[in-house]
Design a protein around this motif. Structure first.
Motif, mmCIF file in Angstrom:
data_model
loop_
_atom_site.group_PDB
_atom_site.id
_atom_site.type_symbol
_atom_site.label_atom_id
_atom_site.label_comp_id
_atom_site.label_asym_id
_atom_site.label_seq_id
_atom_site.Cartn_x
_atom_site.Cartn_y
_atom_site.Cartn_z
ATOM 1 N N ALA A 170 36.973 24.795 63.518
ATOM 2 C CA ALA A 170 36.408 25.482 62.348
ATOM 3 C C ALA A 170 37.460 25.647 61.258
ATOM 4 O O ALA A 170 37.170 25.479 60.064
ATOM 5 C CB ALA A 170 35.842 26.839 62.757
ATOM 6 N N ALA A 171 38.691 25.974 61.652
ATOM 7 C CA ALA A 171 39.774 26.107 60.667
ATOM 8 C C ALA A 171 40.066 24.768 60.000
ATOM 9 O O ALA A 171 40.355 24.709 58.793
ATOM 10 C CB ALA A 171 41.034 26.645 61.353
ATOM 11 N N THR A 172 39.982 23.679 60.764
ATOM 12 C CA THR A 172 40.184 22.347 60.186
ATOM 13 C C THR A 172 39.111 22.028 59.160
ATOM 14 O O THR A 172 39.394 21.491 58.086
ATOM 15 C CB THR A 172 40.182 21.285 61.302
ATOM 16 N N LEU A 173 37.865 22.374 59.483
ATOM 17 C CA LEU A 173 36.771 22.130 58.536
ATOM 18 C C LEU A 173 36.912 22.996 57.290
ATOM 19 O O LEU A 173 36.615 22.547 56.173
ATOM 20 C CB LEU A 173 35.427 22.401 59.224
ATOM 21 N N GLU A 174 37.381 24.226 57.463
ATOM 22 C CA GLU A 174 37.619 25.091 56.304
ATOM 23 C C GLU A 174 38.724 24.509 55.426
ATOM 24 O O GLU A 174 38.673 24.599 54.191
ATOM 25 C CB GLU A 174 37.999 26.499 56.764
ATOM 26 N N TYR A 175 39.722 23.923 56.066
ATOM 27 C CA TYR A 175 40.806 23.265 55.323
ATOM 28 C C TYR A 175 40.262 22.083 54.514
ATOM 29 O O TYR A 175 40.568 21.938 53.318
ATOM 30 C CB TYR A 175 41.883 22.805 56.296
ATOM 31 N N LEU A 176 39.449 21.247 55.154
ATOM 32 C CA LEU A 176 38.848 20.120 54.442
ATOM 33 C C LEU A 176 37.930 20.609 53.328
ATOM 34 O O LEU A 176 37.867 19.997 52.247
ATOM 35 C CB LEU A 176 38.065 19.250 55.426
ATOM 36 N N SER A 177 37.238 21.718 53.576
ATOM 37 C CA SER A 177 36.375 22.296 52.545
ATOM 38 C C SER A 177 37.185 22.763 51.344
ATOM 39 O O SER A 177 36.773 22.593 50.193
ATOM 40 C CB SER A 177 35.584 23.467 53.140
ATOM 41 N N SER A 178 38.363 23.357 51.613
ATOM 42 C CA SER A 178 39.204 23.821 50.499
ATOM 43 C C SER A 178 39.728 22.645 49.679
ATOM 44 O O SER A 178 39.885 22.754 48.456
ATOM 45 C CB SER A 178 40.366 24.659 51.042
ATOM 46 N N ILE A 179 39.988 21.512 50.336
ATOM 47 C CA ILE A 179 40.412 20.315 49.600
ATOM 48 C C ILE A 179 39.297 19.833 48.685
ATOM 49 O O ILE A 179 39.532 19.484 47.516
ATOM 50 C CB ILE A 179 40.834 19.208 50.583
ATOM 51 N N GLU A 180 38.065 19.817 49.205
ATOM 52 C CA GLU A 180 36.931 19.414 48.372
ATOM 53 C C GLU A 180 36.703 20.420 47.240
ATOM 54 O O GLU A 180 36.284 20.038 46.144
ATOM 55 C CB GLU A 180 35.665 19.298 49.229
ATOM 56 N N GLY A 181 36.990 21.694 47.517
ATOM 57 C CA GLY A 181 36.903 22.687 46.442
ATOM 58 C C GLY A 181 37.881 22.399 45.323
ATOM 59 O O GLY A 181 37.556 22.545 44.138
ATOM 60 N N LYS A 182 39.084 21.961 45.688
ATOM 61 C CA LYS A 182 40.061 21.586 44.666
ATOM 62 C C LYS A 182 39.583 20.349 43.908
ATOM 63 O O LYS A 182 39.714 20.277 42.675
ATOM 64 C CB LYS A 182 41.415 21.317 45.313
ATOM 65 N N ASN A 183 39.048 19.362 44.639
ATOM 66 C CA ASN A 183 38.538 18.161 43.972
ATOM 67 C C ASN A 183 37.429 18.510 42.983
ATOM 68 O O ASN A 183 37.347 17.940 41.886
ATOM 69 C CB ASN A 183 38.018 17.169 45.015
ATOM 70 N N PHE A 184 36.572 19.460 43.378
ATOM 71 C CA PHE A 184 35.491 19.878 42.487
ATOM 72 C C PHE A 184 36.064 20.554 41.237
ATOM 73 O O PHE A 184 35.560 20.345 40.127
ATOM 74 C CB PHE A 184 34.562 20.832 43.233
ATOM 75 N N MET A 185 37.115 21.339 41.432
ATOM 76 C CA MET A 185 37.759 21.969 40.282
ATOM 77 C C MET A 185 38.402 20.924 39.370
ATOM 78 O O MET A 185 38.347 21.041 38.138
ATOM 79 C CB MET A 185 38.804 22.983 40.745
ATOM 80 N N VAL A 186 38.999 19.899 39.968
ATOM 81 C CA VAL A 186 39.600 18.821 39.164
ATOM 82 C C VAL A 186 38.517 18.126 38.339
ATOM 83 O O VAL A 186 38.703 17.850 37.146
ATOM 84 C CB VAL A 186 40.325 17.814 40.077
ATOM 85 N N THR A 187 37.374 17.850 38.965
ATOM 86 C CA THR A 187 36.258 17.228 38.246
ATOM 87 C C THR A 187 35.839 18.072 37.053
ATOM 88 O O THR A 187 35.657 17.570 35.936
ATOM 89 C CB THR A 187 35.059 17.034 39.200
ATOM 90 N N ASN A 188 35.680 19.361 37.282
ATOM 91 C CA ASN A 188 35.268 20.259 36.193
ATOM 92 C C ASN A 188 36.342 20.372 35.125
ATOM 93 O O ASN A 188 36.037 20.452 33.924
ATOM 94 C CB ASN A 188 34.954 21.648 36.757
ATOM 95 N N LEU A 189 37.607 20.392 35.543
ATOM 96 C CA LEU A 189 38.706 20.511 34.591
ATOM 97 C C LEU A 189 38.785 19.280 33.691
ATOM 98 O O LEU A 189 38.935 19.397 32.471
ATOM 99 C CB LEU A 189 40.021 20.705 35.348
ATOM 100 N N VAL A 190 38.684 18.107 34.294
ATOM 101 C CA VAL A 190 38.721 16.863 33.517
ATOM 102 C C VAL A 190 37.568 16.838 32.517
ATOM 103 O O VAL A 190 37.745 16.503 31.338
ATOM 104 C CB VAL A 190 38.656 15.648 34.466
ATOM 105 N N ALA A 191 36.372 17.217 32.986
ATOM 106 C CA ALA A 191 35.204 17.212 32.104
ATOM 107 C C ALA A 191 35.338 18.248 30.986
ATOM 108 O O ALA A 191 34.970 17.988 29.833
ATOM 109 C CB ALA A 191 33.946 17.482 32.928
ATOM 110 N N GLU A 192 35.891 19.415 31.312
ATOM 111 C CA GLU A 192 36.024 20.472 30.298
ATOM 112 C C GLU A 192 37.033 20.090 29.225
ATOM 113 O O GLU A 192 36.810 20.335 28.028
ATOM 114 C CB GLU A 192 36.435 21.781 30.971
#
Length: 484
Positions: A170-192
């Motif tokens: 579960a901790a590993t999946l949360e870690y992978l989820s946090s990476i995708e959260g950063k990727n989502f922020m990068v997507t929004n940042l680039v678009a903004e």
């Protein structure tokens, strides 16, 4: 012999009774079946159109944006943006959590060393023993009694129910989820940043149009004043033209303020204090709108970081349910120790006299008052259902966003073509109205209306061009581009 057999039989009955009680008790462990645990099925294409496999989301943002100034701004933001740096530390914390969970199901081995002094009362069990028992012949216990020890102690919880191993997963999946959260922020940042950059270019062009229109209106004002002196126009006409000039001079300052605010917004995103943003706004109107390939809707599941983040959260929530359910079962632990102990340090090396060791196994499980464990289990199930709904919502939201932007791009293109024809028609109308006004064939109000409509149409076509560029950026973002 008969007594021995009876004793063994009683012991067997006791073990059997305990086993039956244990099985019946833990068969009452609550369970909840998840009725919505399948992936949301997305349509085969967007807007009922045939989609090909080409997908612009897979293009790196450096290749998607051709403006060198914009690329430089995004590069700076990916290094200096505070929100991005904050979430990077959250990723590090999630990574460290994996190490914590992994260490929980491995044996713990501790080294210890200690010394103590103890004086017990004579009228106690220990006091009486020390008073009447010698260590050796004619050698009594010291008073107070010192004690020195050194050794190793180990403990290990047997992960029979996979509670600890599921915790690590579960901790590993949360870690992978946090990476995708950063990727989502990068997507929004680039678009903004891209959207703010195009907004800035549009404001520059609007300011240029107002300046050009002011020059035209000031010339018309001079002409009206000359006609008034020749008794061919009235003071009312002069004041109306002056009011129009004042109005557009006021609009100049409004747009200049918007430029300052937009520049400061970009500076904040790239982690800089206010300064001028380098840009080339001259060819904004003629800027080409690139075609974006949407691919097929199922590619959203692989390209959009928010969907993948929701998927990891869903998988982690399933494991958390299993962990919560394992709390109903007994935990099995093993403890062992080996060391040396004596009442004087010099005797620590005397073995086997000073040697001590122990091995303990225990089984501990909840028996009465399991309300807290039940509540935790129910919460885990509720969070799992919540994660399912979040996952379904993110897929549905992604599909709707792409569908909306495809429609927006199509309608904006049609609108821009009509706006272009409107601007060309009003440009000719301005010259015609001035010529007719000079020959006293139209009223001054006609000239005012034509100039005002021409200005509005020029500003609107800039806004439409801006909206086209923003729609392309938004479609690139909704497809899941920008983080690669």
């Amino acid at each position: 012999m008969n007594k021995l057999i009876q004793k063994i039989t009683k012991k067997s009955y006791f073990i059997l009774a305990f086993s039956i009680l244990f099985i019946s008790f833990y068969s009452c462990v609550p369970s909840q079946q998840l009725i919505r645990n399948e992936n949301k099925i997305v349509p085969k294409n967007f807007n009922s159109k045939i989609s090909d496999s080409l997908n612009s989301a897979k293009i790196n943002w450096k290749n998607f944006f051709s403006d060198a100034n914009l690329v430089a701004l995004i590069d700076t933001a990916l290094v200096n943006n505070q929100e991005l740096n904050i979430i990077s530390q959250q990723i590090n914390r999630a990574k460290n959590e994996i190490g914590i969970r992994k260490g929980e199901y491995l044996p713990f081995v501790n080294m210890y060393a200690g010394s103590e002094f103890e004086k017990v009362g004579e009228f106690t069990r220990n006091g009486a023993v020390e008073r009447n028992l010698n260590i050796r012949e004619n050698e009594e216990f010291p008073e107070p009694l010192p004690n020195f020890s050194v050794g190793l102690a180990a403990s290990w919880e047997l992960d029979v129910w996979k509670k600890l191993r599921n915790g690590k997963k579960a901790a590993t999946l949360e870690y992978l989820s946090s990476i995708e959260g950063k990727n989502f922020m990068v997507t929004n940042l680039v678009a903004e940043i891209a959207s703010s950059y195009y907004e800035l270019q549009a404001l520059d062009n609007q300011l240029l149009i107002i300046n050009e229109n002011l020059e035209l209106q000031q010339n018309a004002l001079k002409m009206v004043k000359l006609q008034k002196e020749a008794a061919r126009a009235t003071q009312l006409a002069v004041r109306r033209f002056e009011a129009e000039v004042f109005k557009n001079q006021s609009n100049q300052f409004r747009i200049q303020q918007q430029i300052v605010e937009t520049e400061n917004k970009i500076n904040f995103l790239i982690g800089h204090y206010p300064k001028k943003i380098p840009r080339d706004s001259e060819n904004f109107i003629s800027k080409k709108i690139d075609t974006i390939f949407t691919g097929i809707p199922s590619q959203l599941l692989a390209n959009r970081p928010d969907i993948r983040q929701a998927e990891y959260e869903l998988q982690a929530s399933k494991l958390n349910v299993a962990i919560a359910k394992a709390n109903f079962y007994p935990s099995i632990g093993i403890k062992a120790g080996v060391g040396l102990e004596a009442f004087q340090p010099k005797f620590l090396t005397h073995t086997p006299e000073s040697l001590l060791y122990s091995l303990v196994g225990d089984v501990v499980g909840p028996l009465i008052n399991r309300n807290a464990i039940k509540a935790t289990y129910k919460n885990a199930n509720a969070k799992q259902l919540q994660a399912v709904f979040e996952y379904e919502k993110s897929i549905l939201n992604g599909f709707m966003e792409v569908s909306n932007e495809l429609s927006n791009i199509s309608n904006l293109k049609k609108s821009y073509d009509l706006k272009e024809q409107q601007v060309n028609a009003l440009k000719e109308s301005i010259n015609l109205s001035l010529q007719l006004f000079r020959s006293a064939r139209v009223e001054y109000t006609e000239v005012l209306f034509v100039q005002r409509e021409a200005l509005d149409s020029k500003l609107e076509i800039v806004e439409t061009k801006r909206d086209q560029l923003l729609a392309n950026v938004k479609l690139y973002q909704t497809l899941g581009g920008g983080w690669q």
